[in-house]
Design an enzyme around this catalytic site. Structure first.
Site, PDB file in Angstrom:
ATOM      1  N   GLU A 127       0.961  -1.218  -0.003  1.00  0.00           N
ATOM      2  CA  GLU A 127      -0.043   0.096   0.062  1.00  0.00           C
ATOM      3  C   GLU A 127       0.981   1.280   0.043  1.00  0.00           C
ATOM      4  OE1 GLU A 127      -2.940  -0.378  -0.915  1.00  0.00           O
ATOM      5  OE2 GLU A 127      -3.238  -2.494  -0.330  1.00  0.00           O
ATOM      6  N   HIS A 153       0.431  -1.676  -9.956  1.00  0.00           N
ATOM      7  CA  HIS A 153       0.522  -3.212  -9.601  1.00  0.00           C
ATOM      8  C   HIS A 153       1.608  -3.687 -10.603  1.00  0.00           C
ATOM      9  CE1 HIS A 153      -3.370  -3.515  -7.442  1.00  0.00           C
ATOM     10  NE2 HIS A 153      -2.548  -3.645  -6.706  1.00  0.00           N
TER      11      HIS A 153
END
Ligand code: ZN
Ligand code: ZN
Length: 181
Positions: A130, A139
């Site tokens: 995070e 990602h």
């Protein structure tokens, strides 16, 4: 250069776990980790969905990120979801910080005996993930990279707490000197 502050905000989380996480984060990032207990359980519960028994993570993130200054990592001992997903391990906002939810990182959730080592390893990975988003990363498809998306606890366990070379390079470009190794 003044070290960037990282505010770790635990809500209902065991002391040893907050300590372990803070230590691990200071090993990875050149950040001054400050634990602040200024976020109350009742504030989080304003975003609790009684029927699903889960926190609405995206709305909580909106509320917190409009108030608390960056960089923040909020650790909450609850389960959570966002619109369109059954659950999330965490959520983040670029430039602000992220939230990590502990319920599904615990062995007990899967009917297994509690295990502090496994829990700590999972919390560290999800927190770094995070924070990677908070620092501007998306990602990653590299299987072992900490920035790979985790769809299940098996995904969390099969990745490492490390950024792959490509993500490291990207972070180094975005925030020179932030990574310690
Ligand atoms: Zn992610
Ligand atoms: Zn990567």
């Amino acid at each position: 250069m003044r070290p960037l502050l990282l505010h770790v905000k635990p809500v209902n989380v065991e002391e040893w776990l907050v300590h372990r996480l803070s230590e691990s984060l200071s090993e990875v990032f050149s950040l001054k980790v400050v634990v602040s207990r200024d976020l109350s359980l009742s504030r989080v519960l304003e975003f609790y969905d009684e029927e699903r028994e889960q926190v609405r993570a995206d709305l909580l993130l909106d509320a917190l990120s409009s108030r608390a200054p960056p960089l923040c990592l909020v650790l909450i001992d609850a389960d959570a979801y966002v619109a369109g997903l059954n659950f999330v391990f965490g959520v983040a906002r670029a430039g602000w910080g992220g939230l990590v939810f502990l319920t599904r990182l615990r062995q007990e959730f899967y009917g297994l005996p509690p295990n502090e080592e496994i829990l700590a390893a999972r919390v560290v990975k999800e927190a770094i993930h995070e924070l990677g988003h908070a620092l501007g990363l998306g990602h990653c498809r590299t299987p072992r990279c900490v920035m790979r998306f985790s769809n299940s606890i098996l995904d969390v366990d099969s990745k490492t707490p490390y950024f792959c070379p490509r993500c490291r390079r990207e972070l180094e470009l975005l925030h020179p000197g932030l990574l310690k190794f």
